[in-house]
Design an enzyme around this catalytic site. Structure first.
Site, mmCIF file in Angstrom:
data_model
loop_
_atom_site.group_PDB
_atom_site.id
_atom_site.type_symbol
_atom_site.label_atom_id
_atom_site.label_comp_id
_atom_site.label_asym_id
_atom_site.label_seq_id
_atom_site.Cartn_x
_atom_site.Cartn_y
_atom_site.Cartn_z
ATOM 1 N N ASN A 10 1.196 0.951 -8.697
ATOM 2 C CA ASN A 10 0.143 1.672 -7.965
ATOM 3 C C ASN A 10 0.588 3.128 -7.830
ATOM 4 O O ASN A 10 1.517 3.421 -7.083
ATOM 5 C CB ASN A 10 -0.036 1.029 -6.580
ATOM 6 C CG ASN A 10 -0.958 1.840 -5.689
ATOM 7 O OD1 ASN A 10 -1.743 2.663 -6.168
ATOM 8 N ND2 ASN A 10 -0.884 1.612 -4.387
ATOM 9 N N LYS A 12 -1.053 5.544 -6.528
ATOM 10 C CA LYS A 12 -1.639 6.218 -5.360
ATOM 11 C C LYS A 12 -2.218 7.571 -5.797
ATOM 12 O O LYS A 12 -2.778 7.661 -6.885
ATOM 13 C CB LYS A 12 -0.598 6.387 -4.251
ATOM 14 C CG LYS A 12 0.194 5.109 -3.991
ATOM 15 C CD LYS A 12 1.018 5.191 -2.763
ATOM 16 C CE LYS A 12 1.949 4.006 -2.718
ATOM 17 N NZ LYS A 12 2.364 3.661 -1.396
ATOM 18 N N HIS A 96 -5.706 -2.496 -0.064
ATOM 19 C CA HIS A 96 -4.343 -1.951 0.042
ATOM 20 C C HIS A 96 -4.123 -1.476 1.480
ATOM 21 O O HIS A 96 -5.051 -0.999 2.130
ATOM 22 C CB HIS A 96 -4.173 -0.791 -0.953
ATOM 23 C CG HIS A 96 -2.754 -0.320 -1.020
ATOM 24 N ND1 HIS A 96 -2.243 0.585 -0.120
ATOM 25 C CD2 HIS A 96 -1.740 -0.660 -1.857
ATOM 26 C CE1 HIS A 96 -0.956 0.795 -0.423
ATOM 27 N NE2 HIS A 96 -0.632 0.053 -1.469
ATOM 28 N N GLU A 98 -2.949 1.115 2.703
ATOM 29 C CA GLU A 98 -3.377 2.497 3.006
ATOM 30 C C GLU A 98 -4.896 2.553 3.153
ATOM 31 O O GLU A 98 -5.422 3.326 3.952
ATOM 32 C CB GLU A 98 -2.860 3.450 1.918
ATOM 33 C CG GLU A 98 -1.365 3.669 2.090
ATOM 34 C CD GLU A 98 -0.592 3.863 0.805
ATOM 35 O OE1 GLU A 98 -1.184 4.244 -0.213
ATOM 36 O OE2 GLU A 98 0.633 3.617 0.836
ATOM 37 N N SER A 214 8.558 -1.093 -1.488
ATOM 38 C CA SER A 214 9.842 -0.490 -1.862
ATOM 39 C C SER A 214 10.587 -1.276 -2.945
ATOM 40 O O SER A 214 11.813 -1.411 -2.899
ATOM 41 C CB SER A 214 10.726 -0.280 -0.621
ATOM 42 O OG SER A 214 10.087 0.623 0.269
#
Ligand code: PEP
Length: 251
Positions: A10, A12, A96, A98, A214
């Site tokens: 991803n 972003k 997601h 976010e 992470s």
């Protein structure tokens, strides 16, 4: 546990068209026989560059990071399923963290997005995960069960549709904190049992459940060798072609 192994990135809001071309020029994992499904979610603006430049690389599927459930209309800034299929994407991230926590996406909207994707053949990757506060309050199971059950409402018209789930604890996204393989295994087992309750038996076992938060070349191998983890969804470490290749090679 699904038979399918998935390595997804991803990006972003990183990598415009030029950086996307550079990424694909440099992305050359040595996958041997492992052949995981590789998926990259670039910014939608970079999809065309990704479609053009991925040729000659190991097969890389493309996806969008968000989708709208309506087909067309006065929805400034949004993208419909038919548009992104036309542009070469075959996957969409839905829910997601976010989108949920920065943009206020609700469980109901996640279900509408899942429904729109499966109705037209775009594969949704449904993201779920608890915040640190929810985890510390002993609510991990309740939160991820609720999020996944709500998303599965979107499948009612297409009960056998192909989709994936990504467990992404919010406290592990972009923080350098990674869930331990045991943490991931426990959460994935909870999600698998939600799938077993809601779907036909074979289907429930086939849905890949990815871990995200992470993931890096140094921890991907351990996570991917955990039986309950069918793949990984990688943010920061997917931006660099070499680092994403090393993660793909960990399968
Ligand atoms: C993500 O954005 O889905 C993600 C897991 O990010 P990171 O790998 O940077 O934590």
């Amino acid at each position: 546990m699904s038979e399918q192994r998935v390595i997804a990135g991803n990006w972003k809001m990183h990598h415009g068209p030029s950086a996307t071309r550079t990424f694909f020029r440099d992305f050359a994992p040595d996958l041997g026989e492992s052949a995981p499904t590789l998926i990259i979610f670039p910014p939608a603006l970079s999809l065309a560059a990704a479609v053009e430049s991925r040729g000659g690389r190991p097969e890389v599927h493309l996806g969008v990071q968000n989708i709208h459930w309506e087909e067309k209309g006065a929805f400034t800034g949004e993208l419909s399923v038919s548009m992104v299929l036309d542009a070469g994407a075959t996957y969409a991230l839905v829910g997601h963290s976010e989108r949920r926590h920065v943009f206020g996406e609700t469980d109901g909207e996640v279900a509408l997005k899942v429904g729109a994707c499966v109705a037209s053949g775009l594969t949704p990757v449904v993201c779920v995960g608890e915040t640190l506060e929810e985890r510390r309050g002993g609510r991990l199971e309740e939160v991820i069960e609720r999020q996944l059950e709500a998303a599965l409402e979107g499948l009612t018209a297409r009960p056998g549709a192909h989709f994936m789930v990504a467990y992404e604890p919010v406290w592990a996204i972009g923080t350098g904190e990674t869930a331990t393989p045991e943490d991931a295994a426990g959460a994935h087992a909870v999600l698998r049992s939600v799938l077993r309750k809601a779907l036909a038996e074979d289907h429930a076992e086939e849905v890949p459940i990815l871990y995200g938060g992470s993931v890096k070349p140094g921890n991907a191998g351990e996570l991917l060798s955990t039986a309950e983890v069918d793949g990984v969804l990688v943010g920061g470490a997917s931006l660099d072609a070499e680092s994403f290749a090393r993660i793909a090679e960990s399968v």
